[in-house]
Scaffold this active site. Sequence first.
Site, PDB file in Angstrom:
ATOM      1  N   ALA A 225      50.535  26.099  43.332  1.00 12.40           N
ATOM      2  CA  ALA A 225      49.872  25.356  42.463  1.00 12.40           C
ATOM      3  C   ALA A 225      48.431  26.180  42.129  1.00 12.40           C
ATOM      4  O   ALA A 225      47.539  26.265  43.435  1.00 12.40           O
ATOM      5  CB  ALA A 225      49.617  23.830  42.591  1.00 12.40           C
ATOM      6  N   LYS A 246      56.691  29.320  35.718  1.00 10.83           N
ATOM      7  CA  LYS A 246      55.406  29.155  35.810  1.00 10.83           C
ATOM      8  C   LYS A 246      55.152  28.097  34.585  1.00 10.83           C
ATOM      9  O   LYS A 246      55.554  28.567  33.450  1.00 10.83           O
ATOM     10  CB  LYS A 246      54.526  30.400  35.658  1.00 10.83           C
ATOM     11  CG  LYS A 246      52.915  30.227  35.863  1.00 10.83           C
ATOM     12  CD  LYS A 246      52.497  31.725  35.813  1.00 10.83           C
ATOM     13  CE  LYS A 246      51.099  31.423  36.145  1.00 10.83           C
ATOM     14  NZ  LYS A 246      50.540  32.661  36.555  1.00 10.83           N
ATOM     15  N   ASP A 381      43.749  39.336  40.866  1.00 14.25           N
ATOM     16  CA  ASP A 381      43.807  38.586  41.578  1.00 14.25           C
ATOM     17  C   ASP A 381      44.757  38.761  42.866  1.00 14.25           C
ATOM     18  O   ASP A 381      45.700  38.047  42.921  1.00 14.25           O
ATOM     19  CB  ASP A 381      44.154  36.950  41.111  1.00 14.25           C
ATOM     20  CG  ASP A 381      43.952  35.958  41.909  1.00 14.25           C
ATOM     21  OD1 ASP A 381      43.014  36.069  42.861  1.00 14.25           O
ATOM     22  OD2 ASP A 381      44.364  34.872  41.530  1.00 14.25           O
TER      23      ASP A 381
END
Length: 671
Positions: A225, A246, A381
């Site tokens: 999450a 997703k 990321d």
Amino acid sequence: MNLIHSNCINRSQISSSPVSIHGVPLPRRNKKKHSAVRVSNFAASSTEVVADNGRRSLTASVDSKSRALTSGMSSSALEQLDIERGVCIPFRKYSPETVRNKVLESRGAVASLILRGVEIVWKLGLYWSSLMYDCLVGRDKEVVPFRARQLRNLLCDLGPSFIKAGQVLANRPDIIREDYMNELCILQDDVPPFPNQVAFKIIEEELGQPLEALFSKISSRTIAAASLGQVYRATLRSSGEDVAIKVLRPQIEPIIYRDLFLFRTLASFLNGISIQKLGCNAELIVDEFGEKLLEELDYTLEARNIEDFLENFKGDPTVKIPLVYKNLSGSRVLVMEWIDGIRCTDPQAIKNAGIDVNGFLTVGVSAALRQLLEFGLFHGDPHPGNIFAMRDGRIAYVDFGNVAVLSQQNKQILIDAVVHAVNEDYAEMANDFTRLGFLASGTDVSPIIPALEAIWQNSAGKGLSDFNFRSVTGQFNKLVYNYPIRIPERFSLVIRSLLTQEGICFTLKPDFKFLEVAYPYVAKRLLTDPNPALRERLIQVLFKDGVFQWKRLENLIVLAKENVAKMSSNPALQVKNGPTSRSWQTVSKLDLTDTIKDGARLVLFDEGIRRQLLLALTEDSKLHVEELVDVYKLVEDDINIPAVAMEVVQDFPNVVRDFLLSWSNSVLSDR
């Protein structure tokens, strides 16, 4: 809003442009077909990337004078971002005008803005008051851990925009203190999920079919999450394949637009302070943040990012990128191939799977550097939840919502900075910061030069064994805090990416030396990449103050061979009869054929280079044959003499033609 740069270069213009080093023409190598290197969702349609015999170059031209603005768009902050990035953006999802129109067109917009503004000001005001009280009573240093934790909880309470802002601040030492940054890093993994029933309803609405018709089973709990969405594991009913689904958080877009409007309104009042402290206005920082945030709200853009990464790593057997099911995806739902890998935070599981840790880490670092310096499109990321070790030795990436693009110009400046660091040219390093957008144009860099010298010598002086990015970044953070330096969003992602991946390396192998892998990769690129820009950098490295550096050449060759050896030992490259195994067989040797040919051309055509080499061979009134023999011994096993001779013979007519052209030009210029 559309933003069109009228001077974007097309593919035909690139292929016809001359290629030269120091004015010396280089041959075009047409052995391989031209292939496109994908760069980004928006930018891919506007910046041309071609590979000419493996010579990949992103070409983008930005000229503020030829900029055509449509629909009344006149944001100087966005214009500055485009100039810094050096990429053309024909369509922009974010602009201040778009955000303003989206917010004000809804019913009850003014009342909603007032209420939200009061909530934000009240909660942040109470927090700010507590900080002021701590300073007044002299306990501000004692309560830092508590206040940092309090700030993280406050951002969670204020919603997804503030959670995302906290994630960005966790990588912005130019804005926030390091102890607060460490606490805000928790926001990257620890975000409460929304209910399954809501998520499943969004999936059915987006795909237009009942859940049972598409998936034979779906996990009852979220796999992960985040601030903008969450992930489930499911099995396709049609094929039985496992996939990751997703799902975007419900009703998130109006909240994001409203908060961005408030952020930018507040930023307009803080421009004076921001320019004084960071050398840029606060609106630019908000625009950087808003642009990336709105891109992440559209999963069709993430699907394109995945396709771009698949294209870039096509044929690379060491990297796994998940396939995307576009027929089962939309703006709020993204269905991807399930990656059955091992988390990089579990070193014991990786060892138990029989994966060679050293080989895997070499693959990971090389893949990261390829994204940064070769493709100009990199994963923004890469935290431990987004990188996996496959059981065959490959590295796998997931979650491509946050990617960043570096233009060819930015990549070349980064390589320039590495060259200037090697040559200890700190004045030019400071100028590189200005060219990359860390410093405002026209800033006096003289006070920064001694600080850069101290940081680099303190770090590099320890040698590869003790060098790590975290220590350098810690010292750089202090520099950022003391000087008007702004870290552009794309480079904050670069810094976070390198730090995170170095941290993963330390988790798997505590004594791992990041630069012991990074240096060999850069050395191999400098020695073997026929890109004229890299050839120029190689010359800069090999010549210092007009003197040829024999030792540097030997070190480059040793490091490049080390990179080849480590890469070729990876199990993923040992798969026999695989679709990519044949194309990767040549990895076992360092191919210097093109480098030798280009070097010979330089010696033949460039009088300055020829003179410097002759001086290097006859320095101190003696013939330096030993150095030449030492270099030859290093590469003799990697050079196929008959093949090189054959290529020289084939290229001889071109050499004669170029020599005659060069001679005629010199004669004409003398007249």
